[in-house]
Design an enzyme around this catalytic site. Structure first.
Site, mmCIF file in Angstrom:
data_model
loop_
_atom_site.group_PDB
_atom_site.id
_atom_site.type_symbol
_atom_site.label_atom_id
_atom_site.label_comp_id
_atom_site.label_asym_id
_atom_site.label_seq_id
_atom_site.Cartn_x
_atom_site.Cartn_y
_atom_site.Cartn_z
ATOM 1 C CG ASP A 111 36.949 31.507 74.314
ATOM 2 O OD1 ASP A 111 35.965 30.765 74.213
ATOM 3 O OD2 ASP A 111 37.198 32.153 75.349
ATOM 4 C CG HIS A 112 38.217 27.739 76.216
ATOM 5 N ND1 HIS A 112 39.053 27.790 77.312
ATOM 6 C CD2 HIS A 112 37.419 28.841 76.304
ATOM 7 C CE1 HIS A 112 38.767 28.864 78.032
ATOM 8 N NE2 HIS A 112 37.781 29.513 77.444
ATOM 9 C CG HIS B 86 31.279 28.267 81.359
ATOM 10 N ND1 HIS B 86 31.223 29.599 81.717
ATOM 11 C CD2 HIS B 86 31.609 28.244 80.033
ATOM 12 C CE1 HIS B 86 31.508 30.338 80.672
ATOM 13 N NE2 HIS B 86 31.739 29.555 79.630
ATOM 14 C CG ASP C 119 35.618 30.017 80.104
ATOM 15 O OD1 ASP C 119 36.851 30.092 80.259
ATOM 16 O OD2 ASP C 119 35.042 30.432 79.085
#
Length: 304
Positions: free
Chosen positions: A67-68, A143, A213
């Site tokens: 998602d990044h 993370h 994150d």
């Protein structure tokens, strides 16, 4: 005032939901555009909000959760098809270089421009871009996989002219930039006009920090200390703090605690879990700890 602002392209975590897109944002610093993370749909969001992707010369990827970064190959491919020739500087985890190379190898894509890859360090803070006007520092976050945040610090700003006074004295235009830099003007008759008398003090330099994150941790506090605008992930409400710890994420309450601890001016929340259709509870929770909090909203510019 010179531009220093952030456009939110995507603010969702993990999956697109409720019209929200995976993480991505554009930083406009005096018409230089920097892309921070590149989730799926980023190039469509750029088009939607009128940002030409070929104006972006620096891209920063925090980590390799999809998602990044999953929008990156598509974005670069489109830049190639649109005739880009300028070098593209890409900053991210070392394996990202391999990912791109294998994608372009098996699609037989020969880019018209060079990608200059800069590996980020997930063990310590490092300056990764340094110019007289802007410094960018990467710093480790905590993370589940290697992840870094990014801090953008404006260089020393020039003083501003007292325009009416300068015009009254008839000081030639070529000398105005020197006055703003503190250089006195000596007229032909020997009269000295002091820069300090013809300028207002230089405005304070501005700073922006991006915390992707991460679990709540004081490890990165020093790297984001006293920034003007802090973007910090706030995936969950605090009643989900155990889930946040399990997945190495932060709650909106914890993001506000970070903002307080490092004395930032404004906090911007993002990376919302798909479990929340209504985001107002995250804002309310954060403001109970740090009043100057806003929700990141897609399509909205936030001044640094």
């Amino acid at each position: 005032m010179s531009k220093f602002e952030v456009l939110i392209l995507g603010n969702s975590s993990a999956t697109p939901m409720y019209g929200r897109h995976p993480t991505s944002q554009v930083l406009n610093f005096n018409e230089q555009l920097f892309l921070i993370d590149c989730g799926e749909g980023t190039q469509m969001q750029l088009f939607r909000y009128g940002v030409r992707s070929n104006r972006i010369n620096h891209i920063f990827i925090s980590h390799l959760h999809g998602d990044h970064y999953l929008g990156l190959v598509g974005l670069i491919s489109s830049q190639h098809l649109m005739g880009r020739q300028a070098d593209l500087h890409l900053y991210g985890p070392a394996p990202l270089k391999d990912i791109l190379e294998i994608q372009f190898k098996h699609s037989d894509t020969q880019l018209r421009f060079e990608i200059i890859f800069h590996s980020t360090n997930d063990q310590r803070a490092e300056i990764i871009l340094d110019s007289p006007t802007l410094k960018v520092t990467s710093f480790p976050l905590r993370h589940r996989i290697a992840c870094t945040g990014f801090r953008f610090d404006e260089g020393k700003r020039s003083a501003t002219l007292k325009a009416d006074e300068v015009e009254r004295l008839g000081i030639p235009t070529p000398y105005l930039k020197l006055l703003k830099k503190g250089v006195d003007y000596v007229a032909a008759d020997g009269t000295v006009y002091y820069a300090k008398d013809l300028t207002f003090p230089a405005p304070k330099s501005r700073s922006y920090a991006y915390c992707s994150d991460t679990i709540y941790s004081s490890d990165y506090f020093e790297s984001i200390k006293e920034v003007d605008l802090l973007y910090h992930e706030a995936t969950f409400l605090h009643d989900m703090v155990d889930r946040a710890k399990e997945t190495f994420h932060t709650t909106s309450f914890e993001a506000a605690e970070v903002a307080n601890a490092v004395s930032v001016k404004k906090l911007l929340l993002g990376h919302y879990s798909a479990r929340y259709k209504d985001l107002q509870p995250l804002l309310v929770e954060s403001r109970s700890v740090f009043a100057n909090t806003e929700l990141s909203e897609e399509g909205k510019w936030f001044e640094v």
